[in-house]
Design an enzyme around this catalytic site. Structure first.
Site, PDB file in Angstrom:
ATOM      1  N   ASP A   1     134.028 -50.692  51.195  1.00 26.22           N
ATOM      2  CA  ASP A   1     133.342 -50.674  52.492  1.00 26.22           C
ATOM      3  C   ASP A   1     134.083 -51.568  53.474  1.00 26.22           C
ATOM      4  O   ASP A   1     134.774 -52.511  53.068  1.00 26.22           O
ATOM      5  CB  ASP A   1     131.912 -51.221  52.346  1.00 26.22           C
ATOM      6  CG  ASP A   1     130.961 -50.231  51.677  1.00 26.22           C
ATOM      7  OD1 ASP A   1     131.329 -49.063  51.500  1.00 26.22           O
ATOM      8  OD2 ASP A   1     129.843 -50.658  51.339  1.00 26.22           O
TER       9      ASP A   1
ATOM     10  N   ARG B   1     137.053 -43.118  54.700  1.00 23.92           N
ATOM     11  CA  ARG B   1     135.712 -42.809  55.215  1.00 23.92           C
ATOM     12  C   ARG B   1     135.696 -43.285  56.674  1.00 23.92           C
ATOM     13  O   ARG B   1     135.928 -44.456  56.946  1.00 23.92           O
ATOM     14  CB  ARG B   1     134.649 -43.555  54.414  1.00 23.92           C
ATOM     15  CG  ARG B   1     133.256 -43.403  55.014  1.00 23.92           C
ATOM     16  CD  ARG B   1     132.283 -44.450  54.475  1.00 23.92           C
ATOM     17  NE  ARG B   1     132.059 -44.323  53.062  1.00 23.92           N
ATOM     18  CZ  ARG B   1     131.634 -45.342  52.298  1.00 23.92           C
ATOM     19  NH1 ARG B   1     131.436 -46.540  52.818  1.00 23.92           N
ATOM     20  NH2 ARG B   1     131.434 -45.161  51.018  1.00 23.92           N
TER      21      ARG B   1
HETATM   22  C1  LIG Z   1     128.208 -42.903  54.172  1.00 23.28           C
HETATM   23  C2  LIG Z   1     128.259 -44.001  55.167  1.00 23.28           C
HETATM   24  C3  LIG Z   1     128.940 -45.168  54.869  1.00 23.28           C
HETATM   25  C4  LIG Z   1     129.031 -46.195  55.804  1.00 23.28           C
HETATM   26  N1  LIG Z   1     129.811 -47.285  55.532  1.00 23.28           N
HETATM   27  C5  LIG Z   1     130.004 -48.205  56.504  1.00 23.28           C
HETATM   28  C6  LIG Z   1     130.924 -49.267  56.337  1.00 23.28           C
HETATM   29  O1  LIG Z   1     131.583 -49.414  55.316  1.00 23.28           O
HETATM   30  N2  LIG Z   1     131.068 -50.152  57.364  1.00 23.28           N
HETATM   31  C7  LIG Z   1     130.369 -50.034  58.547  1.00 23.28           C
HETATM   32  O2  LIG Z   1     130.572 -50.848  59.466  1.00 23.28           O
HETATM   33  N3  LIG Z   1     129.471 -49.047  58.708  1.00 23.28           N
HETATM   34  C8  LIG Z   1     129.272 -48.144  57.726  1.00 23.28           C
HETATM   35  N4  LIG Z   1     128.374 -47.116  57.942  1.00 23.28           N
HETATM   36  C9  LIG Z   1     127.426 -47.178  59.072  1.00 23.28           C
HETATM   37  C10 LIG Z   1     127.999 -46.583  60.337  1.00 23.28           C
HETATM   38  O3  LIG Z   1     129.022 -47.404  60.828  1.00 23.28           O
HETATM   39  C11 LIG Z   1     126.918 -46.437  61.421  1.00 23.28           C
HETATM   40  O4  LIG Z   1     126.389 -47.680  61.735  1.00 23.28           O
HETATM   41  C12 LIG Z   1     125.777 -45.509  61.047  1.00 23.28           C
HETATM   42  O5  LIG Z   1     126.211 -44.434  60.294  1.00 23.28           O
HETATM   43  C13 LIG Z   1     125.094 -44.957  62.303  1.00 23.28           C
HETATM   44  O6  LIG Z   1     126.007 -44.235  63.070  1.00 23.28           O
HETATM   45  P1  LIG Z   1     126.011 -42.629  63.190  1.00 23.28           P
HETATM   46  O7  LIG Z   1     127.413 -42.187  62.994  1.00 23.28           O
HETATM   47  O8  LIG Z   1     125.041 -42.040  62.254  1.00 23.28           O
HETATM   48  O9  LIG Z   1     125.674 -42.348  64.701  1.00 23.28           O
HETATM   49  P2  LIG Z   1     124.502 -42.817  65.655  1.00 23.28           P
HETATM   50  O10 LIG Z   1     124.928 -42.414  67.017  1.00 23.28           O
HETATM   51  O11 LIG Z   1     124.137 -44.236  65.408  1.00 23.28           O
HETATM   52  O12 LIG Z   1     123.290 -41.923  65.181  1.00 23.28           O
HETATM   53  C14 LIG Z   1     123.255 -40.518  65.386  1.00 23.28           C
HETATM   54  C15 LIG Z   1     121.881 -40.025  64.954  1.00 23.28           C
HETATM   55  O13 LIG Z   1     121.730 -40.215  63.547  1.00 23.28           O
HETATM   56  C16 LIG Z   1     120.422 -40.646  63.222  1.00 23.28           C
HETATM   57  N5  LIG Z   1     120.484 -42.034  62.693  1.00 23.28           N
HETATM   58  C17 LIG Z   1     121.539 -42.862  62.706  1.00 23.28           C
HETATM   59  N6  LIG Z   1     121.238 -44.029  62.114  1.00 23.28           N
HETATM   60  C18 LIG Z   1     119.949 -43.944  61.737  1.00 23.28           C
HETATM   61  C19 LIG Z   1     119.064 -44.834  61.074  1.00 23.28           C
HETATM   62  N7  LIG Z   1     119.444 -46.046  60.691  1.00 23.28           N
HETATM   63  N8  LIG Z   1     117.793 -44.409  60.839  1.00 23.28           N
HETATM   64  C20 LIG Z   1     117.386 -43.170  61.219  1.00 23.28           C
HETATM   65  N9  LIG Z   1     118.194 -42.291  61.845  1.00 23.28           N
HETATM   66  C21 LIG Z   1     119.452 -42.664  62.099  1.00 23.28           C
HETATM   67  C22 LIG Z   1     119.642 -40.580  64.520  1.00 23.28           C
HETATM   68  O14 LIG Z   1     119.086 -39.290  64.633  1.00 23.28           O
HETATM   69  C23 LIG Z   1     120.718 -40.791  65.566  1.00 23.28           C
HETATM   70  O15 LIG Z   1     120.380 -40.249  66.815  1.00 23.28           O
HETATM   71  C24 LIG Z   1     128.334 -46.064  57.039  1.00 23.28           C
HETATM   72  C25 LIG Z   1     127.651 -44.891  57.341  1.00 23.28           C
HETATM   73  C26 LIG Z   1     127.618 -43.855  56.449  1.00 23.28           C
HETATM   74  C27 LIG Z   1     126.911 -42.587  56.819  1.00 23.28           C
END
Ligand SMILES: Cc1cc2nc3c(=O)[nH]c(=O)nc-3n(C[C@H](O)[C@H](O)[C@H](O)COP(=O)(O)OP(=O)(O)OC[C@H]3O[C@@H](n4cnc5c(N)ncnc54)[C@H](O)[C@@H]3O)c2cc1C
Length: 306
Positions: A130, A182
Site C-alpha cells: 500500500d 494499483r
Molecule cells: C482497492 C483500493 C485500495 C486502495 N489503496 C490505497 C492506498 O494504498 N493508498 C491510498 O492513499 N489510498 C488507497 N485507496 C483509497 C483511495 O485513495 C481513495 O481515497 C478512495 O478510493 C476514494 O476515492 P475514489 O476513487 O473511490 O473516488 P471518490 O471521488 O472519492 O468517490 C467516488 C464515489 O465513490 C463512492 N465512495 C468513495 N469513497 C466512499 C466511502 N468511503 N464510502 C462510501 N462511498 C464512497 C461515492 O459514491 C463517491 O461519490 C485505495 C482504494 C481502493 C479502492
C-alpha cells in the site's frame, strides 16, 4: 474542510482513544471491515470468491513503534498466506511498510517484507505494498524496486496516488519497468505543494495516467482502484476496445459499491475487493469517513437506534 478535519483526526492519537472506546463507532466501522480475526477475513473472502470476486486481504495497522510488534504482524501475514493456499482462496494480501517497522528501521522493514514475499511467492500469492503519506512515497518505491530487481520477487506490486504532482513521472517510469500498479486517488492529508488540492484535477490526472499505463506493453499490469463511476466507465471502454482484460483489474473497497463490483465481474472484468480486518481499524475507518462525510450519517442513525 470536513475532509481535512477527519483526516487530521485519523492521525491524532488523542482522538483514536476517544473514538475507539465509543461502541457506536465500532459498530459503524464494521460496515467497512470484515471483522477482527483472521477467520473473519477468510470467511468474507470465501463469500466474495463465491460471488466471482477476487480479494486482497489487509491486516489493519500502521506506524508500529517496536520491533516486537512487527513480529506479530509478520506471523499473522504468514498464517494468512498459508490459510489462503490451504483453502484454495482467490486472494492476495496488501500491507503497509510502516506496519512492518519502516519507522523503526529500514533494514527491519525490508527483512520482514522479504519473509512475507518469500512465503507468498512459494504459493503464487500476489502481495501489494500500500502507499501511505508522502513522508513514505520515495522510500516505498525504492523498497518496491529493490524487491523486484534485486530479490527477484515477481509477485509484488505497489500503489500510486493520482493526487500527487509526481505521479505522471512515476507512472511513466513504472510502465517502462513492467510493474504491477494499483492506481488510486490518494487518501492522506497532503500539502498543496505536493498534491492537487482540487478534486477535478485529481480526477483528470487519474484518467490521464490510467490511459497511458493501459497503453504500456506487458508485463505492465494496472489495477484500477476507484469507486468513481465516470472513471470506471472510461476504463471499461478502453479495456474493452483494446481487449486487455488480462492486463488489468478493477479494485474496490469492502463494503463500498458492492453491487457495482458484482456488475463488473458479471460483465467479464476481473474485480478484486480490498478486505481489511483486525483490531486497529481506527485510521482506516476515519479515512473512509473523510472520503464521504455523508458516511457520518451512519453514526447518527446507529446512535439514535440504540
Ligand atoms: C482497492 C483500493 C485500495 C486502495 N489503496 C490505497 C492506498 O494504498 N493508498 C491510498 O492513499 N489510498 C488507497 N485507496 C483509497 C483511495 O485513495 C481513495 O481515497 C478512495 O478510493 C476514494 O476515492 P475514489 O476513487 O473511490 O473516488 P471518490 O471521488 O472519492 O468517490 C467516488 C464515489 O465513490 C463512492 N465512495 C468513495 N469513497 C466512499 C466511502 N468511503 N464510502 C462510501 N462511498 C464512497 C461515492 O459514491 C463517491 O461519490 C485505495 C482504494 C481502493 C479502492
Amino acid at each position: 474542510m470536513i475532509r481535512q478535519f477527519l483526516l487530521y483526526l485519523s492521525a491524532a492519537k488523542w482522538a483514536r482513544g476517544l473514538v475507539t472506546r465509543w461502541g457506536v463507532a465500532r459498530t459503524v466501522s464494521m460496515r467497512f471491515i470484515a471483522g477482527e480475526t483472521v477467520e473473519d477475513a477468510l470467511t468474507a473472502s470465501k463469500q466474495l470468491n463465491d460471488q466471482g470476486l477476487l480479494v486482497s486481504l489487509d491486516y489493519l495497522g500502521e506506524s508500529v513503534e517496536s520491533a516486537a510488534d512487527t513480529e506479530q504482524v509478520v506471523s499473522t501475514y504468514r498464517r494468512l498466506i498459508d490459510l489462503i493456499q490451504q483453502r484454495g482462496l482467490k486472494a492476495g494480501v496488501s500491507l503497509k511498510l510502516t506496519h512492518l517497522g519502516l519507522d523503526i528501521s529500514e533494514d527491519l522493514c525490508v527483512l520482514n517484507l522479504r519473509t512475507i514475499l518469500a512465503d507468498a511467492k512459494a504459493r503464487a500469492i500476489p502481495v501489494t505494498i500500500d502507499m501511505e503519506s508522502t513522508a513514505y512515497t520515495e522510500k516505498t518505491l525504492q523498497i518496491f524496486r529493490t524487491m523486484r530487481h534485486e530479490y527477484d520477487f515477481d509477485n509484488v506490486g505497489t500503489v500510486i496516488q493520482a493526487y500527487l504532482f509526481r505521479t505522471a513521472d512515476d507512472m511513466k517510469a513504472l510502465a517502462g519497468e513492467g510493474a504491477t500498479i494499483r492506481l488510486c486517488k490518494g487518501a492522506y492529508l497532503e500539502p498543496p505543494t505536493l498534491a492537487f488540492p482540487e478534486k477535478a484535477d485529481v480526477d483528470k490526472n487519474y484518467v490521464d495516467v490510467m490511459r497511458d499505463y493501459l497503453a504500456a506493453p506487458p508485463p505492465a499490469f494496472l489495477q484500477i482502484a476507484t469507486h468513481d463511476e465516470n472513471i470506471i466507465q472510461t476504463a471499461e471502454e478502453i479495456v474493452r476496445t483494446a481487449h486487455i482484460q488480462n492486463r488489468t483489474e478493477f479494485q474496490m473497497l469492502y463494503g463500498i459499491r458492492s453491487s457495482r463490483q458484482l456488475e463488473l465481474a458479471a460483465a467479464g472484468f476481473p474485480v478484486r475487493v480490498y478486505v481489511p480486518f483486525g483490531e486497529a481499524w481506527y485510521p482506516y475507518f476515519m479515512r473512509r469517513l473523510a472520503e464521504r462525510p455523508a458516511n457520518l450519517w451512519f453514526f447518527a442513525r446507529s446512535f439514535f437506534r440504540r
